[in-house]
Design a protein around this motif. Structure first.
Motif, PDB file in Angstrom:
ATOM      1  N   LEU A 224      -8.923   4.316   4.531  1.00 51.11           N
ATOM      2  CA  LEU A 224      -8.122   3.612   5.529  1.00 51.11           C
ATOM      3  C   LEU A 224      -8.631   2.180   5.710  1.00 51.11           C
ATOM      4  O   LEU A 224      -7.838   1.243   5.866  1.00 51.11           O
TER       5      LEU A 224
ATOM      6  N   ALA B 256      -0.044   1.482   9.388  1.00 50.25           N
ATOM      7  CA  ALA B 256      -0.967   0.406   9.744  1.00 50.25           C
ATOM      8  C   ALA B 256      -1.871   0.777  10.911  1.00 50.25           C
ATOM      9  O   ALA B 256      -3.021   0.342  10.979  1.00 50.25           O
ATOM     10  N   ASP B 257      -1.352   1.588  11.852  1.00 54.22           N
ATOM     11  CA  ASP B 257      -2.131   1.921  13.048  1.00 54.22           C
ATOM     12  C   ASP B 257      -2.831   3.272  12.954  1.00 54.22           C
ATOM     13  O   ASP B 257      -3.350   3.771  13.943  1.00 54.22           O
TER      14      ASP B 257
ATOM     15  N   LEU C 281     -15.380  -3.243   9.204  1.00 58.69           N
ATOM     16  CA  LEU C 281     -14.863  -3.514   7.864  1.00 58.69           C
ATOM     17  C   LEU C 281     -15.963  -3.913   6.889  1.00 58.69           C
ATOM     18  O   LEU C 281     -15.694  -4.114   5.706  1.00 58.69           O
TER      19      LEU C 281
ATOM     20  N   ARG D 121      -7.420   0.327   2.768  1.00 56.86           N
ATOM     21  CA  ARG D 121      -5.989   0.063   2.878  1.00 56.86           C
ATOM     22  C   ARG D 121      -5.724  -1.136   3.780  1.00 56.86           C
ATOM     23  O   ARG D 121      -4.883  -1.987   3.481  1.00 56.86           O
ATOM     24  N   ARG D 122      -6.438  -1.211   4.913  1.00 53.27           N
ATOM     25  CA  ARG D 122      -6.243  -2.332   5.829  1.00 53.27           C
ATOM     26  C   ARG D 122      -6.662  -3.647   5.193  1.00 53.27           C
ATOM     27  O   ARG D 122      -6.085  -4.697   5.486  1.00 53.27           O
ATOM     28  N   ARG D 123      -7.644  -3.584   4.322  1.00 55.59           N
ATOM     29  CA  ARG D 123      -8.145  -4.814   3.704  1.00 55.59           C
ATOM     30  C   ARG D 123      -7.271  -5.275   2.551  1.00 55.59           C
ATOM     31  O   ARG D 123      -6.995  -6.464   2.402  1.00 55.59           O
TER      32      ARG D 123
ATOM     33  N   GLY E 239      -4.163  -3.625   1.565  1.00 56.18           N
ATOM     34  CA  GLY E 239      -2.748  -3.322   1.684  1.00 56.18           C
ATOM     35  C   GLY E 239      -2.242  -2.279   0.708  1.00 56.18           C
ATOM     36  O   GLY E 239      -1.031  -2.092   0.564  1.00 56.18           O
TER      37      GLY E 239
ATOM     38  N   ASP F 198      -5.559   6.196  12.255  1.00 51.08           N
ATOM     39  CA  ASP F 198      -6.956   6.506  12.029  1.00 51.08           C
ATOM     40  C   ASP F 198      -6.996   7.868  11.349  1.00 51.08           C
ATOM     41  O   ASP F 198      -5.953   8.441  11.014  1.00 51.08           O
TER      42      ASP F 198
END
Length: 306
Positions: free
Chosen positions: A180, A277-278, A53, A183-185, A187, A280
């Motif tokens: 991606l 969320a999962d 990240l 997005r994870r960081r 939302g 890749d």
């Protein structure tokens, strides 16, 4: 990038440890060296914790801290050889910044960091240091500009489809990977459109490959004109394209996909997939491909799923 930043922090720690092991009274105060060790350990721990990240701006902070440390060590020592040794590290830090950071940011970090070191050298009021200082500054300038321009050119060649000017498979997948992570960081939603142009083989058969190339080029021009600002277009290969839409959910992407079909130079099949969320890169693109091929085979698109 993360591995290289970890190596940078470890190198700084080793250099500080060596300085402490060979400490002499005319060197930097020991408290200063211990403080820099703590800072280096903090940077190392942060980098390891962030892992994949880790972002360019965080790397910029790490490199800036290294430049500041060199300036502090240069200012605090009375040993001319230590001043020169610190100076030899500035071109290496500049090269590191250019390779891993956007060029504009790398220039700021490299030039401001080198200027701090020059000010630290000037504080010694030693005319004998003028020549070596100028040599170091020239190395930083040449290394930053030459390597920076070379990297921009190589990145463009490596990421661009030579026929259409869109991103190639590697380039657009790198964009998806970065989005991606974002997005994870944060939302924020992320959606992709997989497009497959219909009947390209027939166009190639009737008009030759030149006609097919013209069709693909016109498709790219049409898509670019209809995409939102910030959307990214890539050619995966042959007649397959991918549109990356940061900040768009499935509903917005559906609207854009329908709008793109109006006045298009060719028909195409389209599959829409919103990142989970999962996800890749492989799973997100596979889901978009599945829906695109389902539409191509005449089945009802799974437009309600994400």
């Amino acid at each position: 990038m993360t591995s290289a930043t970890v190596l940078l922090s470890l190198t700084a720690l080793c250099m500080l440890a060596l300085t402490l092991a060979t400490w002499q009274p005319d060197n930097n105060p020991r408290w200063m060296l211990y403080l820099l060790v703590v800072v280096a350990l903090g940077g190392l721990g942060w980098t390891v914790r962030r892992g994949a990240l880790l972002e360019p701006r965080e790397v910029a902070v790490m490199v800036s801290l290294c430049f500041v440390a060199l300036a502090v060590l240069t200012w605090g020592t009375e040993r001319q050889i230590a001043v020169l040794a610190n100076g030899t590290s500035t071109p290496t830090l500049a090269v590191f910044a250019v390779w891993f950071l956007p060029l504009a940011l790398a220039r700021v970090v490299s030039y401001v960091g080198t200027a701090l070191w020059v000010l630290a050298v000037a504080s010694h009021h030693d005319p004998q240091m003028l020549g070596p200082t100028v040599a170091v500054v020239v190395q930083v300038l040449v290394g930053t500009e030459v390597l920076g321009r070379l990297r921009v050119r190589l990145d463009r060649l490596a990421r661009t489809d030579q026929l259409t000017g869109a991103l190639n498979r590697w380039g657009v997948q790198a964009v998806v990977d970065a989005q991606l992570v974002r997005r994870r960081r944060l939302g924020t939603p992320l959606t992709v459109l997989a497009l497959d142009v219909d009947d390209l083989r027939a166009v190639n058969t009737l008009g030759g490959h030149a006609a097919g190339d013209r069709l693909l080029t016109s498709v790219v021009e049409h898509l670019r004109a209809g995409l939102r600002e910030g959307d990214v277009l890539g050619r995966l290969g042959g007649d397959e394209f991918l549109v990356v839409m940061p900040g768009a959910d499935h509903g917005v992407a559906d609207v854009v996909a329908r709008r793109l079909q109006v006045g298009a130079p060719a028909s195409w099949s389209c599959g829409v997939a919103q990142a989970r969320a999962d996800d890749d890169v492989a799973s997100l693109l596979a889901r978009a491909d599945d829906r695109m091929y389902a539409q191509k085979q005449g089945r009802r698109p799974e437009s309600g799923q994400t």
